[in-house]
Design a protein around this motif. Structure first.
Motif, PDB file in Angstrom:
ATOM      1  N   ILE A 183       0.967  -0.895   0.144  1.00  0.00           N
ATOM      2  CA  ILE A 183      -0.157   0.006   0.012  1.00  0.00           C
ATOM      3  C   ILE A 183       0.950   1.055  -0.481  1.00  0.00           C
ATOM      4  O   ILE A 183       2.178   1.445   0.610  1.00  0.00           O
ATOM      5  CB  ILE A 183      -1.257   0.276   1.417  1.00  0.00           C
ATOM      6  CG1 ILE A 183      -0.205  -0.170   2.757  1.00  0.00           C
ATOM      7  CG2 ILE A 183      -2.106  -1.334   0.536  1.00  0.00           C
ATOM      8  CD1 ILE A 183      -0.856   0.123   3.997  1.00  0.00           C
ATOM      9  N   ASP A 184       0.363   2.921  -0.083  1.00  0.00           N
ATOM     10  CA  ASP A 184       0.403   3.531  -0.327  1.00  0.00           C
ATOM     11  C   ASP A 184       0.393   3.999   1.104  1.00  0.00           C
ATOM     12  O   ASP A 184      -0.537   4.220   0.711  1.00  0.00           O
ATOM     13  CB  ASP A 184       0.515   4.241  -1.660  1.00  0.00           C
ATOM     14  CG  ASP A 184       1.629   5.826  -1.761  1.00  0.00           C
ATOM     15  OD1 ASP A 184       2.325   5.486  -1.823  1.00  0.00           O
ATOM     16  OD2 ASP A 184       0.628   6.298  -2.000  1.00  0.00           O
ATOM     17  N   GLY A 192       2.628   8.629   0.505  1.00  0.00           N
ATOM     18  CA  GLY A 192       3.720   8.369  -0.606  1.00  0.00           C
ATOM     19  C   GLY A 192       5.185   7.751  -0.165  1.00  0.00           C
ATOM     20  O   GLY A 192       5.946   7.651  -0.847  1.00  0.00           O
ATOM     21  N   VAL A 193       5.113   6.707   1.640  1.00  0.00           N
ATOM     22  CA  VAL A 193       5.670   5.742   1.270  1.00  0.00           C
ATOM     23  C   VAL A 193       5.284   4.916   0.879  1.00  0.00           C
ATOM     24  O   VAL A 193       4.211   3.774   1.382  1.00  0.00           O
ATOM     25  CB  VAL A 193       5.980   5.633   3.018  1.00  0.00           C
ATOM     26  CG1 VAL A 193       6.963   4.942   3.305  1.00  0.00           C
ATOM     27  CG2 VAL A 193       6.188   7.841   3.418  1.00  0.00           C
ATOM     28  N   PRO A 194       5.427   4.028  -0.193  1.00  0.00           N
ATOM     29  CA  PRO A 194       5.345   2.163   0.240  1.00  0.00           C
ATOM     30  C   PRO A 194       5.258   1.689   1.316  1.00  0.00           C
ATOM     31  O   PRO A 194       6.653   0.730   1.585  1.00  0.00           O
ATOM     32  CB  PRO A 194       5.960   1.910  -1.153  1.00  0.00           C
ATOM     33  CG  PRO A 194       7.407   3.082  -1.363  1.00  0.00           C
ATOM     34  CD  PRO A 194       6.930   4.257  -0.566  1.00  0.00           C
ATOM     35  N   CYS A 195       4.493   0.935   1.826  1.00  0.00           N
ATOM     36  CA  CYS A 195       4.023  -0.006   2.579  1.00  0.00           C
ATOM     37  C   CYS A 195       4.179  -0.952   2.688  1.00  0.00           C
ATOM     38  O   CYS A 195       2.887  -1.750   1.789  1.00  0.00           O
ATOM     39  CB  CYS A 195       3.759   0.483   3.746  1.00  0.00           C
ATOM     40  SG  CYS A 195       3.767   2.152   4.617  1.00  0.00           S
TER      41      CYS A 195
END
Ligand code: ADP
Length: 271
Positions: A10-11, A14-17
């Motif tokens: 997931i985003d 703005g940080v891809p997790c």
């Protein structure tokens, strides 16, 4: 408990997790099993009654039938039988998979079981002119005799079904020492097992299907169900039964030359 684990990317601002989701699907599985069981039961009753009616028609008690009528009746009977087998197999697999049903294990004689299984299949072999040879071994097993008989007759029925007239199907029981290398890499344990071998000279199984055919509804050829009358559930049932006896089942085969199914069962004291 049955837990389904899934991973989602997931985003987050703005940080891809990576999101790990654990889902408890125990209740869903239970409902699924209950549903299969219910549907199969509900299908079985009308099918049995249809079969009874078709048998009555075929017996001639209601008057003679034209040749065309007899042909139609044969088609209806064959397909009803197929449907009954399918429903029975689904019900069986569901039962074996479900925790409600235990194997009723008792002390039983391996030779008796092998002879009983071959005698049961003799009529089918005679009809197809397949020679059935059995080398039993008088040895005590700790097993559910009905379920083991079911496994043996399933394997024999396949061996006969996929053989040609004049071929031989042999059933051999031997004592085997099986080294369980998987269990402990440093110290492989070796035990005495009963090894049942069911060998045919039939059409064989392609290498890429040797494992797959033990899964439900898997057949080598899509036309097998229609031409040979199977459901693709037999080997899945066999594998379940053998595993519940702490045994192993596998197959070796050469295309065009035949197949050999092995059933390895631990002797009493090892389970
Ligand atoms: P089925 O009811 O179709 O026989 P099984 O699970 O018992 O279902 O077998 C699955 C498939 O494996 C069969 O349809 C056939 O394609 C293949 N098979 C099983 N036994 C043999 C055999 N002895 N020789 C060749 N093919 C076999």
């Amino acid at each position: 408990k049955t837990i389904l684990i899934s991973l989602e990317l997931i985003d987050l601002a703005g940080v891809p997790c990576a999101l790990l989701i654990a889902n408890d699907i125990t209740e869903r599985k239970r409902l699924e099993n209950e549903f299969i069981s219910l549907v199969s039961h509900e299908l079985r009753t009308p099918l049995t009654s249809t079969m009874g009616a078709l048998d009555l028609l075929g017996s001639g008690q209601l008057g003679t039938m034209t040749e065309q009528g007899q042909k139609v009746l044969r088609i209806a009977t064959t397909n009803t039988e197929r449907l009954i087998r399918l429903v029975n197999d689904i019900l069986d697999l569901e039962r074996i998979n479900s925790v409600k049903i235990f194997m009723r294990k008792v002390k039983c004689n391996a030779a008796d079981l092998l002879i009983m299984a071959t005698e049961t299949m003799q009529a089918m072999a005679d009809k197809l002119q397949v020679k059935l040879i059995v080398h039993p071994l008088a040895i005590e097993l700790w097993a559910d005799p009905d379920r083991l008989l079911q496994t043996l007759t399933n394997l024999l029925s396949n061996a006969i079904k996929f053989s040609e007239p004049g071929d031989t199907v042999s059933v051999i029981a031997t004592l085997a020492e099986y080294k369980d290398v998987e269990s402990d890499k440093n110290e492989p344990s070796s035990h005495n097992y009963l090894l049942i071998t069911i060998q045919d000279q039939g059409r064989g199984i392609p290498e890429d299907k040797l494992q797959l055919i033990f899964e439900r509804f898997q057949q080598v050829d899509a036309s097998d169900s229609r031409n040979k009358g199977g459901t693709g559930l037999g080997l899945a049932i066999c594998r379940n039964i053998v595993q519940q006896h702490h045994g192993k089942i596998w197959v070796e085969s050469v295309l065009g030359e035949g197949s050999t199914f092995y059933v390895l069962l631990p002797l009493p004291g090892l389970q």
